[in-house]
Motif scaffolding. Structure first.
Motif, mmCIF file in Angstrom:
data_model
loop_
_atom_site.group_PDB
_atom_site.id
_atom_site.type_symbol
_atom_site.label_atom_id
_atom_site.label_comp_id
_atom_site.label_asym_id
_atom_site.label_seq_id
_atom_site.Cartn_x
_atom_site.Cartn_y
_atom_site.Cartn_z
ATOM 1 N N LYS A 28 -2.964 -2.697 9.316
ATOM 2 C CA LYS A 28 -3.383 -4.074 9.608
ATOM 3 C C LYS A 28 -4.159 -4.562 8.388
ATOM 4 N N VAL A 29 -3.804 -5.755 7.940
ATOM 5 C CA VAL A 29 -4.495 -6.388 6.825
ATOM 6 C C VAL A 29 -5.305 -7.540 7.404
ATOM 7 N N GLU A 30 -6.613 -7.541 7.114
ATOM 8 C CA GLU A 30 -7.501 -8.580 7.638
ATOM 9 C C GLU A 30 -8.387 -9.127 6.534
ATOM 10 N N GLY A 31 -8.791 -10.366 6.686
ATOM 11 C CA GLY A 31 -9.732 -10.968 5.765
ATOM 12 C C GLY A 31 -9.774 -12.467 5.944
ATOM 13 N N THR A 32 -10.706 -13.098 5.256
ATOM 14 C CA THR A 32 -10.848 -14.546 5.302
ATOM 15 C C THR A 32 -10.381 -15.106 3.969
ATOM 16 N N VAL A 52 -7.364 -2.371 -7.536
ATOM 17 C CA VAL A 52 -5.942 -2.449 -7.868
ATOM 18 C C VAL A 52 -5.572 -1.408 -8.922
ATOM 19 N N ASP A 53 -6.424 -1.206 -9.923
ATOM 20 C CA ASP A 53 -6.122 -0.231 -10.974
ATOM 21 C C ASP A 53 -5.999 1.178 -10.394
ATOM 22 N N ALA A 54 -6.894 1.542 -9.503
ATOM 23 C CA ALA A 54 -6.820 2.874 -8.881
ATOM 24 C C ALA A 54 -5.574 3.002 -8.014
ATOM 25 N N PHE A 77 -3.265 5.692 -2.563
ATOM 26 C CA PHE A 77 -2.917 4.301 -2.859
ATOM 27 C C PHE A 77 -3.606 3.359 -1.867
ATOM 28 N N LEU A 78 -3.463 3.642 -0.580
ATOM 29 C CA LEU A 78 -4.022 2.765 0.457
ATOM 30 C C LEU A 78 -5.548 2.771 0.438
ATOM 31 N N ASN A 79 -6.156 3.934 0.182
ATOM 32 C CA ASN A 79 -7.621 3.996 0.099
ATOM 33 C C ASN A 79 -8.135 3.155 -1.063
ATOM 34 N N ALA A 80 -7.453 3.219 -2.199
ATOM 35 C CA ALA A 80 -7.854 2.409 -3.349
ATOM 36 C C ALA A 80 -7.701 0.920 -3.025
ATOM 37 N N LEU A 81 -6.612 0.556 -2.369
ATOM 38 C CA LEU A 81 -6.404 -0.836 -1.996
ATOM 39 C C LEU A 81 -7.478 -1.294 -1.017
ATOM 40 N N ARG A 118 1.669 -4.977 -8.967
ATOM 41 C CA ARG A 118 0.301 -5.232 -9.435
ATOM 42 C C ARG A 118 -0.094 -6.683 -9.145
ATOM 43 N N ALA A 119 0.791 -7.628 -9.409
ATOM 44 C CA ALA A 119 0.500 -9.044 -9.159
ATOM 45 C C ALA A 119 0.284 -9.310 -7.675
ATOM 46 N N MET A 120 1.113 -8.699 -6.829
ATOM 47 C CA MET A 120 0.973 -8.881 -5.384
ATOM 48 C C MET A 120 -0.367 -8.341 -4.895
ATOM 49 N N LEU A 121 -0.741 -7.161 -5.349
ATOM 50 C CA LEU A 121 -2.011 -6.560 -4.933
ATOM 51 C C LEU A 121 -3.194 -7.367 -5.462
ATOM 52 N N ALA A 122 -3.110 -7.819 -6.713
ATOM 53 C CA ALA A 122 -4.193 -8.615 -7.300
ATOM 54 C C ALA A 122 -4.365 -9.933 -6.542
ATOM 55 N N GLU A 123 -3.246 -10.562 -6.184
ATOM 56 C CA GLU A 123 -3.328 -11.812 -5.420
ATOM 57 C C GLU A 123 -3.970 -11.562 -4.056
ATOM 58 N N LEU A 124 -3.610 -10.457 -3.425
ATOM 59 C CA LEU A 124 -4.161 -10.124 -2.109
ATOM 60 C C LEU A 124 -5.669 -9.923 -2.170
#
Length: 142
Positions: free
Chosen positions: A81-85, A20-22, A11-15, A49-55
């Motif tokens: 840790k979640v990182e991004g711009t 999101v589908d994986a 799950f985490l590797n796909a994210l 799914r909505a939360m992951l897609a928004e992220l």
């Protein structure tokens, strides 16, 4: 048959790959989702799914770093840790193209090689500070 930790890692590797589908392919259709900082209680598959897609939409350069995965029977806890711009509105915060890095803990319950429960925790105040929110009573950008 994989271990509960293997299921969570899939799950985490796909994210981490922004797929999101994986990620959702290892989630049970009747999953129970609680995301405390976002006020999601007893949510389901569509909420996740909505939360992951928004992220992944809000952070096109999303980087997910898994620090530790601890398996205790069917329960798996991941420290990450979640990182991004920020590239679009996220969690009710208008896009200001700010860099985000937030430590999080996600607790998964795994049943029959699928995620049957997810509880996600992080400091919402830290998230707001990273996204330059000045006031918590009304989300305003500085």
């Amino acid at each position: 048959m994989s271990t509960p930790a293997d299921t969570v890692r899939a799950f985490l590797n796909a994210l981490a790959l922004r797929d999101v589908d994986a990620a959702m392919s290892v989630v049970d259709g009747s999953v129970t989702v609680t995301v405390h900082p976002l006020g999601v209680r007893d949510g389901g598959s569509a909420d996740l799914r909505a939360m992951l897609a928004e992220l992944v939409a809000a952070f096109p350069d999303l980087r997910l770093t898994v620090r530790q995965v601890v398996e205790t029977g069917r329960v798996v806890t991941a420290e990450l840790k979640v990182e991004g711009t920020q590239a679009t509105d996220y969690a009710g915060v208008v896009n200001q193209e700010k860099h985000l890095d937030v430590d999080q803990a996600w607790r998964f319950t795994v049943r029959d090689d699928h995620i049957a429960g997810l509880d996600a925790y992080w400091c919402q105040n830290q998230l707001y500070r990273r996204l330059a929110v000045k006031r918590l009573d009304q989300i305003a950008i500085v």
